[in-house]
Scaffold this motif. Structure first.
Motif, short mmCIF file in Angstrom:
data_model
loop_
_atom_site.label_atom_id
_atom_site.label_comp_id
_atom_site.label_asym_id
_atom_site.label_seq_id
_atom_site.Cartn_x
_atom_site.Cartn_y
_atom_site.Cartn_z
N ASP A 52 -8.25 -1.17 7.56
CA ASP A 52 -7.58 -2.17 6.72
C ASP A 52 -8.27 -2.29 5.36
OD1 ASP A 52 -5.66 -2.83 8.58
OD2 ASP A 52 -6.58 -4.70 9.23
N ARG A 81 -1.07 4.15 4.33
CA ARG A 81 -0.85 4.58 5.72
C ARG A 81 -1.62 5.87 6.01
NH1 ARG A 81 4.32 2.28 5.15
NH2 ARG A 81 5.10 4.13 4.13
N ASP A 101 0.32 -12.02 2.51
CA ASP A 101 -0.28 -12.38 1.22
C ASP A 101 0.78 -12.96 0.28
OD1 ASP A 101 -2.99 -11.46 1.61
OD2 ASP A 101 -2.23 -9.41 1.49
N THR A 141 -5.74 -8.93 0.54
CA THR A 141 -6.87 -9.88 0.48
C THR A 141 -7.90 -9.64 1.59
OG1 THR A 141 -5.51 -11.45 1.72
CG2 THR A 141 -5.56 -11.69 -0.70
N ILE A 142 -7.53 -9.90 2.83
CA ILE A 142 -8.49 -9.73 3.94
C ILE A 142 -7.89 -8.80 5.00
CG2 ILE A 142 -9.71 -11.94 3.70
CD1 ILE A 142 -7.85 -12.87 6.12
N THR A 194 0.49 -7.33 3.15
CA THR A 194 0.89 -7.99 1.90
C THR A 194 2.14 -8.86 2.08
OG1 THR A 194 2.00 -5.97 1.19
CG2 THR A 194 -0.22 -6.33 0.36
N GLY A 207 0.79 -1.23 0.00
CA GLY A 207 0.00 0.00 0.00
C GLY A 207 0.82 1.28 0.00
P1 UTP Z 1 1.13 -3.36 3.28
O1 UTP Z 1 1.41 -4.78 3.15
O2 UTP Z 1 1.75 -2.41 2.33
O3 UTP Z 1 1.33 -2.90 4.80
O4 UTP Z 1 -0.44 -3.14 3.24
P2 UTP Z 1 2.55 -2.49 5.66
O5 UTP Z 1 3.43 -3.68 5.87
O6 UTP Z 1 1.91 -1.86 6.87
O7 UTP Z 1 3.25 -1.38 4.78
P3 UTP Z 1 4.80 -1.10 4.53
O8 UTP Z 1 5.38 -2.42 4.06
O9 UTP Z 1 5.34 -0.66 5.85
O10 UTP Z 1 4.76 -0.05 3.45
C1 UTP Z 1 -0.99 -1.87 3.59
C2 UTP Z 1 -2.08 -2.03 4.59
O11 UTP Z 1 -3.21 -2.66 3.97
C3 UTP Z 1 -3.88 -3.49 4.89
C4 UTP Z 1 -3.17 -3.32 6.23
O12 UTP Z 1 -3.79 -2.26 6.91
C5 UTP Z 1 -1.78 -2.91 5.79
O13 UTP Z 1 -1.08 -2.21 6.81
N1 UTP Z 1 -3.90 -4.89 4.38
C6 UTP Z 1 -3.06 -5.28 3.39
C7 UTP Z 1 -4.81 -5.79 4.90
O14 UTP Z 1 -5.57 -5.48 5.83
N2 UTP Z 1 -4.86 -7.04 4.37
C8 UTP Z 1 -4.04 -7.44 3.37
O15 UTP Z 1 -4.18 -8.60 2.91
C9 UTP Z 1 -3.11 -6.53 2.89
#
Ligand code: UTP
Length: 225
Positions: free
Chosen positions: A65, A48, A122, A113-114, A119, A43
């Motif tokens: 989320d 964020r 994921d 996904t959920i 990720t 994301g």
């Molecule tokens: P990221 O995987 O980019 O989160 O997904 P992160 O690890 O917080 O970010 P970085 O790596 O520090 O940049 C972004 C957000 O999307 C939601 C979560 O809130 C996550 O923090 N998310 C993502 C889910 O809820 N489910 C998923 O399957 C993926």
């Protein structure tokens, strides 16, 4: 052979918009490889920012989320647009569909996904679904360290870690204050370990390292085996 790339959202989407130049370089690396790829896009700053804004308005973590996941799909679409004809043209939202399409396309791209996971998780689940034995985490951090190199100039960089060592580092980091997340979340680390997936942590800015990791060759990041 399928290789999974976990691509940090901030490499795809900067505050100035999609980094098309960067994605063109990733495309060139993928085209050179004989492997097929499953890419999971994060994301980044936009996710964020969105989650923070909703949280301030009193939204539930589930809804924060959900909104962040939508941003991962948007970033996934930006990657698809940059990769052109080598990729299945839609951002995938589940592993079953990704698995079905992975054998017919050089590249499939997923977002989140959920709610409740990231990720990181994921990407390991996709690797399990595709029977991938190699996963590359491409982010702004060039390797795994024993402490945050931004806070500690003497942080020790690991060239190689076992799964147990990786999990130990993730646990140690879990106890720290918010905002100092470990490079890979705990569930993702545990899934890597249960399936013994070879994982490489490299800086997205070092394309030579990205390419070496894809080819299973030595690089300046961290290898987990
Ligand atoms: P990221 O995987 O980019 O989160 O997904 P992160 O690890 O917080 O970010 P970085 O790596 O520090 O940049 C972004 C957000 O999307 C939601 C979560 O809130 C996550 O923090 N998310 C993502 C889910 O809820 N489910 C998923 O399957 C993926």
């Amino acid at each position: 052979m399928h290789i999974v790339l976990s691509l940090g959202g901030s490499l795809v989407n900067t505050e100035q918009g999609t980094d098309k130049e960067y994605l063109a370089k990733i495309k060139a690396i993928i085209e050179k490889s004989e492997a097929s790829f499953g890419i999971v896009v994060g994301g980044g700053f936009a996710a964020r920012k969105k989650a923070k804004k909703l949280r301030e308005k009193g939204a539930s973590e589930f809804d924060c989320d959900t909104a962040a996941i939508k941003i991962t799909w948007k970033n996934a679409k930006a990657v698809i647009d940059a990769l052109g004809s080598i990729v299945y043209p839609k951002a995938l939202k589940d592993f079953y569909k990704a698995r079905k399409l992975a054998d017919k396309h050089k590249v499939v791209v997923m977002g989140g996904t959920i709610p409740g996971i990231t990720t990181d998780t994921d990407s390991v689940l996709l690797a399990e679904a595709l029977n991938s034995t190699r996963l590359i985490n491409i982010s702004n951090t060039d390797a795994i360290y024993d402490s945050n190199p931004k806070d500690n100039p003497h942080a020790k960089k690991y060239e190689k870690l076992s799964y147990d060592e990786l999990i130990e580092l993730a646990i140690k980091n879990d106890k720290r204050t918010a905002g100092t997340n470990f490079i890979f979340d705990m569930l993702a680390c545990k899934l890597l370990a249960r399936s013994k997936i070879e994982a490489h942590f490299v800086s997205g800015k070092n394309l030579h390292d990205v390419e070496n990791a894809i080819n299973g060759m030595k690089h300046n990041g961290t290898m987990v085996v």
